[in-house]
Write a protein that holds these residues in place. Structure first.
Motif, PDB file in Angstrom:
ATOM      1  N   ASP A 216       1.101  -1.178   0.156  1.00 41.26           N
ATOM      2  CA  ASP A 216       0.282   0.008  -0.075  1.00 41.26           C
ATOM      3  C   ASP A 216       0.737   1.202  -0.112  1.00 41.26           C
ATOM      4  O   ASP A 216       2.038   1.673   0.302  1.00 41.26           O
ATOM      5  CB  ASP A 216      -0.838  -0.126   1.302  1.00 41.26           C
ATOM      6  N   SER A 217       0.418   2.065  -0.659  1.00 38.12           N
ATOM      7  CA  SER A 217       1.177   3.248  -0.954  1.00 38.12           C
ATOM      8  C   SER A 217       2.221   3.941   0.554  1.00 38.12           C
ATOM      9  O   SER A 217       0.682   4.089   1.345  1.00 38.12           O
ATOM     10  CB  SER A 217       0.517   4.783  -1.664  1.00 38.12           C
ATOM     11  N   GLU A 219       3.619   2.376   2.488  1.00 37.01           N
ATOM     12  CA  GLU A 219       4.406   1.951   3.616  1.00 37.01           C
ATOM     13  C   GLU A 219       5.165   0.963   3.370  1.00 37.01           C
ATOM     14  O   GLU A 219       6.035   1.281   2.107  1.00 37.01           O
ATOM     15  CB  GLU A 219       3.413   0.551   3.738  1.00 37.01           C
ATOM     16  N   PRO A 279       1.245   4.245  -8.019  1.00 40.37           N
ATOM     17  CA  PRO A 279      -0.082   3.108  -7.374  1.00 40.37           C
ATOM     18  C   PRO A 279       0.090   2.353  -8.775  1.00 40.37           C
ATOM     19  O   PRO A 279      -0.193   3.050  -9.750  1.00 40.37           O
ATOM     20  CB  PRO A 279      -1.446   4.042  -7.589  1.00 40.37           C
ATOM     21  N   TYR A 308      -0.368  -2.583  -5.912  1.00 38.79           N
ATOM     22  CA  TYR A 308      -0.393  -1.606  -5.382  1.00 38.79           C
ATOM     23  C   TYR A 308      -2.624  -1.860  -4.346  1.00 38.79           C
ATOM     24  O   TYR A 308      -2.719  -1.763  -5.894  1.00 38.79           O
ATOM     25  CB  TYR A 308      -0.250   0.065  -5.495  1.00 38.79           C
ATOM     26  N   LYS A 309      -2.326  -1.681  -3.013  1.00 42.54           N
ATOM     27  CA  LYS A 309      -3.612  -2.082  -3.117  1.00 42.54           C
ATOM     28  C   LYS A 309      -4.462  -0.073  -2.323  1.00 42.54           C
ATOM     29  O   LYS A 309      -5.317  -0.707  -1.400  1.00 42.54           O
ATOM     30  CB  LYS A 309      -3.690  -2.968  -1.723  1.00 42.54           C
ATOM     31  N   THR A 310      -4.154   0.524  -3.084  1.00 44.22           N
ATOM     32  CA  THR A 310      -4.949   1.952  -2.916  1.00 44.22           C
ATOM     33  C   THR A 310      -6.063   2.009  -3.603  1.00 44.22           C
ATOM     34  O   THR A 310      -6.280   1.103  -4.506  1.00 44.22           O
ATOM     35  CB  THR A 310      -3.836   3.059  -3.174  1.00 44.22           C
ATOM     36  N   THR A 312      -6.519   5.068  -4.345  1.00 40.33           N
ATOM     37  CA  THR A 312      -7.315   5.443  -5.965  1.00 40.33           C
ATOM     38  C   THR A 312      -6.275   4.135  -7.093  1.00 40.33           C
ATOM     39  O   THR A 312      -6.498   4.904  -8.007  1.00 40.33           O
ATOM     40  CB  THR A 312      -5.702   6.679  -5.806  1.00 40.33           C
ATOM     41  N   CYS A 313      -6.480   2.982  -6.353  1.00 42.87           N
ATOM     42  CA  CYS A 313      -5.351   2.022  -7.326  1.00 42.87           C
ATOM     43  C   CYS A 313      -6.788   0.688  -7.889  1.00 42.87           C
ATOM     44  O   CYS A 313      -6.164  -0.010  -6.981  1.00 42.87           O
ATOM     45  CB  CYS A 313      -4.394   1.671  -6.962  1.00 42.87           C
TER      46      CYS A 313
END
Ligand SMILES: *[C@@H]1O[C@H](CO)[C@@H](O)[C@H](O)[C@H]1NC(C)=O
Ligand SMILES: *[C@@H]1O[C@H](CO)[C@@H](O)[C@H](O)[C@H]1NC(C)=O
Ligand SMILES: *[C@@H]1O[C@H](CO)[C@@H](O)[C@H](O)[C@H]1NC(C)=O
Ligand SMILES: *[C@@H]1O[C@H](CO)[C@@H](O)[C@H](O)[C@H]1NC(C)=O
Ligand SMILES: *[C@@H]1O[C@H](CO)[C@@H](O)[C@H](O)[C@H]1NC(C)=O
Ligand SMILES: *[C@@H]1O[C@H](CO)[C@@H](O)[C@H](O)[C@H]1NC(C)=O
Ligand SMILES: *[C@@H]1O[C@H](CO)[C@@H](O)[C@H](O)[C@H]1NC(C)=O
Ligand SMILES: *[C@@H]1O[C@H](CO)[C@@H](O)[C@H](O)[C@H]1NC(C)=O
Ligand SMILES: [Cu+2]
Length: 571
Positions: A216-217, A219, A279, A308-310, A312-313
């Protein structure tokens, strides 16, 4: 009076703290059933040998100080043993696992319980079969967290992922090695490398199962990379992300940052990765570091995806985008491999033995055996009608077949081994020059080198150019050792001793012996038992690139090998 009081208080405090520690340490019980399992890879289903039907096998997750009790049942059709790679096994040598070294194999239908304690090791190790080529599918990670209440020497990572690199044959690996043993030729190379058992997007029938590593962004995560491949050193990289190396072989190291790792089979490397990129999806990739000139190798590339599990993604935006592919070093990029392996330091000043009791100089390399007259041509399919072999100090190691070395040692059974493994090469020659073919054929033997308890040992490992020079991952069981220096060409004591790092050398269980080069290691023989030192390329161990240290007991139970467990398999 005051002094007596102080020491009494001190021992009381020590007792209390060690009781506290014992109370925290856990015992983990596991059942490992070695069995046949259908596994489909590269469009084809194979009846592979696994532990508990899992490929890779189960991850063992423990804290430093914990005890493992693993009941192994062999429901497969092959002899098997399990080795706990890198676990020191202090006084528990019967649980180390290499077949015919510390135990006879667990035969089909048999079982054996391995009991040992993880002590003073933190990071990543792994377990694998140590019998024929079964470890192609019989392996898994050992994740060792700090003792309860202790912390990592870096901020606690948000997530913790294991990446085990493996090697897959579109055949039964046991058939591959048996065919090579029969013909004398080099065994077939693999058809794929794998990440956690999956080849990845670049192979047929594989994309739908490509491994996803979440992030995740912002981390910072810990990735534990293990090279579990049978026969290949591998470069490893992640597109657009820097890797900060913090540990290797279950010892912490002074952090350093790199974009590419190189691991020999047997080695582990723990890295921190920060999610500081846009991401999206990034390939995690590994392919061969093939140091031998002209030798065939598997030149494919395995991939997983860092995703990336963001918020926004979302699936719509990122999960369908094509991952970014990182550049990888050329297959023969020894400069990159060397820059990496020479970057390791211990986190702080360490106690390296400075006086040496046993100083060994050991050559390691390949060889060929001329076929005696009347040998069938089909059994002599090595170079020019020979058979491949390998040796240390010109002895091609032969496994015993009626006793394990440790049993023979403990029960004083004669005729199983001899104690004349030479401390130096029987003939001096230009090891990395053009070696006369009269030196290419080693002798065979089950020779051990005896060490007194507590002996301070230095080994200069020297690669040779016999047949072809290549990098060898040399692994020692029962110990971690300091790597003092490495270099190319022939080791020269006059000039190279000055290069020894006696301050903060890294502590490892597997050293990457440079192609056409040398490496110097030191350790204290504080663990009684029979400990094999071998090249971790399975093709080379089969040819005899191994030797064994037999270490005597010291004084008292802490320095004495435990009694053999009642269920120890016998031959
Ligand atoms: C090894 O490779 C050769 C050539 O591709 C093939 O004929 C043979 O069957 C392979 N051996 C095994 C055991 O898969
Ligand atoms: C891999 O080797 C094969 C021949 O064995 C060759 O045809 C192919 O181009 C090589 N691929 C790469 C990526 O080097
Ligand atoms: C590496 O391989 C390339 C060809 O693939 C060759 O041109 C180059 O000389 C090789 N480098 C070394 C150091 O062997
Ligand atoms: C094989 O034979 C050829 C021709 O006689 C020779 O040039 C070459 O050096 C030999 N190779 C080996 C490994 O003996
Ligand atoms: C074990 O095998 C070796 C080599 O085959 C043989 O010399 C020895 O006599 C055997 N020992 C026993 C006790 O059977
Ligand atoms: C290595 O030595 C052999 C025999 O002395 C000679 O025939 C050969 O040309 C030499 N090779 C090189 C690369 O110097
Ligand atoms: C190894 O031993 C064999 C047999 O005694 C001998 O022919 C050969 O020259 C030796 N090679 C080396 C490198 O010592
Ligand atoms: C299995 O192990 C036994 C010793 O316990 C040995 O005699 C036998 O040869 C082994 N079988 C194979 C196929 O290696
Ligand atoms: Cu090797």
């Amino acid at each position: 009076m005051a002094l007596v009081f102080t020491t009494t208080l001190l021992s009381f405090l020590l007792l209390v703290s060690s009781l506290g520690y014992l109370a925290n340490a856990k015992t983990h019980n596991h059942d490992f059933v070695v069995q046949q399992t259908n596994i489909k890879r590269l469009c084809k289903t194979h009846n592979s040998i696994t532990v508990n039907g899992q490929f890779p096998g189960p991850t063992l997750e423990v804290n430093n100080g914990d005890t493992l009790v693993i009941h192994v049942v062999n429901k497969a059709r092959y002899n098997v043993t399990i080795h706990w790679h890198g676990v020191r096994q202090i006084t528990t040598g019967w649980a180390d696992g290499p077949e015919f070294i510390t135990q006879c194999p667990i035969r089909p239908g048999g079982s054996y319980t391995y009991r040992f304690t993880i002590s003073g090791q933190e990071g990543t190790l792994w377990w694998h079969a140590h019998s024929s080529w079964l470890r192609a599918t019989v392996y898994g990670a050992i994740v060792i967290h700090p003792k309860l209440g202790d912390s990592y020497p870096f901020p606690k990572p948000k997530r913790d992922s294991v990446i085990a690199l493996g090697e897959w044959w579109d055949a039964n690996p046991i058939d591959v090695i048996r065919e090579a043993t029969r013909t004398g030729a080099a065994p077939n190379v693999s058809d794929a490398y794998t990440i956690n058992g999956q080849p990845g997007d670049l192979y047929s029938c594989s994309s739908k199962d490509t491994v996803i590593v979440p992030i995740d962004s912002g981390e910072t995560n810990l990735i534990r990379v293990i090279n579990a491949a049978l026969n290949q050193q591998l470069f490893f990289t992640i597109a657009n992300h820097k890797l900060t190396v913090v540990g290797a072989d279950a010892s912490y190291v002074k952090p350093f940052t790199t974009s590419v790792l190189m691991l020999g089979p047997g080695q582990t490397t723990d890295v921190l990765i920060k999610a500081d990129q846009a991401p999206g999806r990034y390939y995690i990739a590994a392919r061969a570091y093939a140091s031998a000139q002209g030798a065939p190798f598997d030149n494919t590339t395995t991939t997983a995806i860092l995703e990336y599990k963001t918020a926004t993604c979302t699936a719509a935006k990122c999960a369908t985008s094509k991952p970014i592919m990182p550049p990888l070093p050329a297959y023969n990029d020894t400069a990159t491999a060397t820059a990496f392996t020479t970057s390791f330091r211990s986190p702080r000043k360490v106690m390296v033995p400075t006086e040496i009791d046993d100083s060994l100089f050991i050559t390691a390399g390949l060889g060929i055996n001329q076929c005696p007259p009347k040998t069938r041509a089909r059994n002599c399919q090595g170079p020019n009608g020979t058979r491949f072999t390998a040796s240390m100090n010109n002895v091609s190691f032969v496994l015993p077949s009626n006793f394990s070395l440790l049993q023979a040692h403990q029960q004083r059974v004669p005729g199983v081994f001899t104690t004349d493994f030479p401390a130096k090469p029987p003939v001096k020659f230009d090891y990395t020059g053009n070696v006369s073919q009269s030196l290419w054929q080693p002798s065979r033997g089950t020779k051990v080198y005896k060490l007194k308890y507590g002996a301070r040992v230095q080994i200069v490992l020297q690669g040779t150019n016999i047949f072809t020079a290549e990098n060898h991952p040399i692994h020692l069981h029962g110990y971690d050792f300091y790597i003092l220096a490495e270099g190319f060409g022939n080791f020269n004591p006059k000039t190279d001793t000055a290069k020894f790092n006696l301050v903060d050398p890294p502590l490892r269980n597997t050293v990457s012996l440079p192609v056409k080069g040398w490496a110097v290691i030191r350790f204290v023989a504080d663990n009684p038992g029979a400990w094999i030192m071998h090249c971790h390329l399975d093709v080379h161990i089969g040819w005899g690139l191994a030797m064994v240290f037999l270490v005597d007991n010291g004084i008292g139970p802490m320095q004495t090998l435990e009694k053999p467990p009642p269920d120890l398999p016998v031959c």
